[in-house]
Design an enzyme around this catalytic site. Structure first.
Site, short mmCIF file in Angstrom:
data_model
loop_
_atom_site.label_atom_id
_atom_site.label_comp_id
_atom_site.label_asym_id
_atom_site.label_seq_id
_atom_site.Cartn_x
_atom_site.Cartn_y
_atom_site.Cartn_z
CB ILE A 1 -0.98 -0.03 1.41
CG1 ILE A 1 -1.59 -1.22 1.17
CG2 ILE A 1 -1.92 1.19 1.66
CD1 ILE A 1 -2.46 -1.32 2.41
CB CYS A 2 0.86 4.40 -0.14
SG CYS A 2 1.06 6.05 -0.67
CB SER A 3 5.66 4.43 1.23
OG SER A 3 4.98 4.46 2.48
#
Length: 578
Positions: free
Chosen positions: A313-315
């Site tokens: 998720i994301c980073s």
């Protein structure tokens, strides 16, 4: 990483996924800019610099456009003065929902004049013929100035505030002043979006049953208790963002993706990152890549499998992608059964307004600032996020908290948003380097654990999710990932923004998402060929994952194993670190 909007808060109970604006998120800016602003100051981005001169020069070069814009504004203001204007806020603009804005002639004229001037100001930026970078920068500044100037933000011009002031004898302003002093005494210096005691992690949030089965200096690994008699053989490892707590995917019951996947028969594991401090300044991308690898090994040992599905998720998705490239380069990609990404931007080119605001000199200053301190303060990031969506995250609470004197309403997403994690200085440096060179789109331009990163060698099935109203990770940038991986990728375009795109539980009759059978080279071509599907993508993802999670077996009688004995109940200890 993220922040939630006023409308995402509303979405807790009555979200309309068809209303893209209503569910837009606060986070939608390339990583490089966010990290730079957090390390220096969000104020920096409000300094126009040479872009202002270019704007002025551009307007001089386009006198006809300026004259036409001025004439249009003058004509509209004349209509407003006569009471003949039909100018009105959009249906999504809730600032002017109070009846007095449409019925009282004075308030109505004030609102209409504000809308007309704001439209003209924004139009002039477009008329100037600026290049992309200057247009994005000046557009950001002008948008913020226009939104700050809204009559709703002025206690003398807002009818709702005036009425409350009369009703309370000014008590609302006294209470608001108290709140303002408290909020701005410590970072992040923005209005509170939720009360500090609105929720309790482990009691109200992150309550899906499970055990911590591994604890290192970097992370805790949570294994969730199966809730079905049979489970799929291949475990799922969730890698959350590194600058927020993991429980965005395990919010309140019935709003938890973890709970949903467990109920779908998945064996779910989730990393809970430690909140680093100055002692961990040297933790870089390799540290976190190694941590994911360690978690994968634990998942395999506990479930007695040689493969794991990975969801980043994301980073966390960026680091997971780099780790999979490392596994491919070292002949270990067979350990990954399926790969999923949520709201993750790997291709940073023109990822949004923040790209336009960043220079290498500024970025270097930001990296040095975090190096001097040892880490990047998560509260500073929260302040940066807030100014990305000032109407939703600043001025909405300015009116509610300080002018009306109300406490912000409890909302789980905003509570999570106000519970950030620090980023180590080395991680900050590494992310900035990746972003400035856009290194992940170029084979072998970056390394992970000593091996070059070539995302094209990730030849496993992938499931990529983006939010159509995401202003932090623009869906077009997320879509670019489909052109980078070597395997078959299914792209899902959810309604909503950065956060609501992830928090998309079943039960909302208006829920929908878009998908397509092919991934053409451009997001626009993909959108033209996409079809709308009713319901949440959570169900589609659970089915997609099940097809790649092997056969079924009886659920384990206990969590962990002899090597990884349960240490404590979920959500563990690291999630409580502030």
């Amino acid at each position: 990483m993220s922040a939630a909007t006023r409308d995402e808060r509303a979405g807790a109970t009555d979200q309309d996924p068809d209303d893209d604006g209503a569910v837009s998120a606060a986070l939608s800016t390339p990583l490089d800019m966010l990290l730079t602003d957090a390390a220096s100051s969000p104020v920096r981005r409000f300094v126009p610099g040479l872009s202002a001169l270019k704007l002025g020069a551009g307007l001089v070069r386009h006198p006809r456009a300026v004259a036409k814009r001025s004439l249009t504004l003058g004509t509209e203001l004349a209509r407003i003065g006569r009471g003949a204007s039909r100018l009105a806020p959009t249906a999504k603009d809730r600032r002017f929902a109070e009846e007095a804005w449409s019925r009282n002639p004075l308030f109505k004229r004030g609102m209409q004049s504000y809308l007309a001037v704001g439209e003209a100001a924004r139009g002039l930026v477009q008329d100037a013929g600026l290049g992309w970078t200057d247009r994005e920068k000046m557009g950001f500044i002008v948008d913020n100035l226009v939104e700050a100037a809204a009559p709703t933000n002025n206690p003398l011009l807002n009818p709702k505030v005036l009425k409350r002031t009369l009703d309370t004898g000014g008590g609302n302003l006294l209470e608001g002043s108290r709140r303002l002093v408290r909020d701005f005494a410590t970072p992040p210096r923005v209005p509170s979006m939720v009360e500090a005691d609105a929720f309790s992690v482990g009691d109200d949030l992150a309550v899906t049953p499970g055990q911590v089965v591994l604890r290192t200096s970097v992370f805790e690994l949570i294994q969730y208790t199966p809730s079905t008699p049979m489970v799929h053989q291949v475990p799922l490892l969730i890698v959350p963002p590194t600058i927020n707590k993991y429980y965005i995917i395990d919010l309140a019951p019935q709003r938890s993706l973890v709970e949903h996947l467990v109920a779908s028969g998945q064996q779910v594991f989730c990393i809970s990152w430690r909140n680093p401090d100055v002692r961990h300044a040297d933790w870089g991308l390799d540290t976190f890549g190694e941590a994911i690898l360690e978690a994968m090994t634990a998942c395999e040992e506990i479930t007695k499998q040689d493969r794991t599905s990975v969801l980043g998720i994301c980073s966390g998705g960026m680091i997971s992608s780099m780790l999979l490239a490392h596994l491919a380069a070292t002949g270990q990609l067979h350990r990954v059964a399926a790969f999923s990404l949520m709201v993750t931007v790997i291709d940073q080119e023109r990822a949004g307004v923040t790209s336009a605001l960043l220079s290498h000199k500024t970025a270097a200053a930001g990296v040095q600032a975090s190096k001097d301190k040892g880490y990047l303060d998560g509260r500073a990031l929260a302040e940066v996020f807030a100014w990305l969506r000032p109407n939703d995250l600043i001025w909405n609470y300015w009116v509610n908290n300080y002018l009306m004197g109300h406490a912000p309403k409890p909302f789980d997403i905003l509570y999570w948003n106000a519970d950030p994690v620090r980023m180590t200085a080395a991680m900050h440096r590494d992310f900035m380097d990746l972003a400035l060179r856009n290194a992940l789109v170029h084979p072998d331009a970056a390394t992970m654990l000593g091996t070059p990163v070539d995302l094209g060698r990730i030849e496993v099935d992938a499931y990529v999710v983006a939010g159509i109203a995401d202003h932090l990770c623009k869906w077009e940038s997320c879509y670019a990932t489909t052109q980078l991986f070597g395997g078959t990728t299914k792209f899902i375009l959810s309604t909503s923004g950065h956060i609501a795109a992830m928090v998309n539980p079943p039960g909302n009759p208006k829920a929908s998402y878009q998908t397509a059978t092919d991934n053409p080279s451009t997001p626009q071509a993909w959108l033209e060929g996409a079809t709308k599907v009713k319901g949440t993508w959570w169900d589609d993802y659970a089915a997609w994952l099940a097809d790649r999670a092997g056969g079924e077996r009886r659920r384990p009688r206990k969590l962990g194993n002899a090597t990884h004995e349960p240490l404590c109940a979920a959500p563990g200890t690291y999630v409580h670190d502030r």
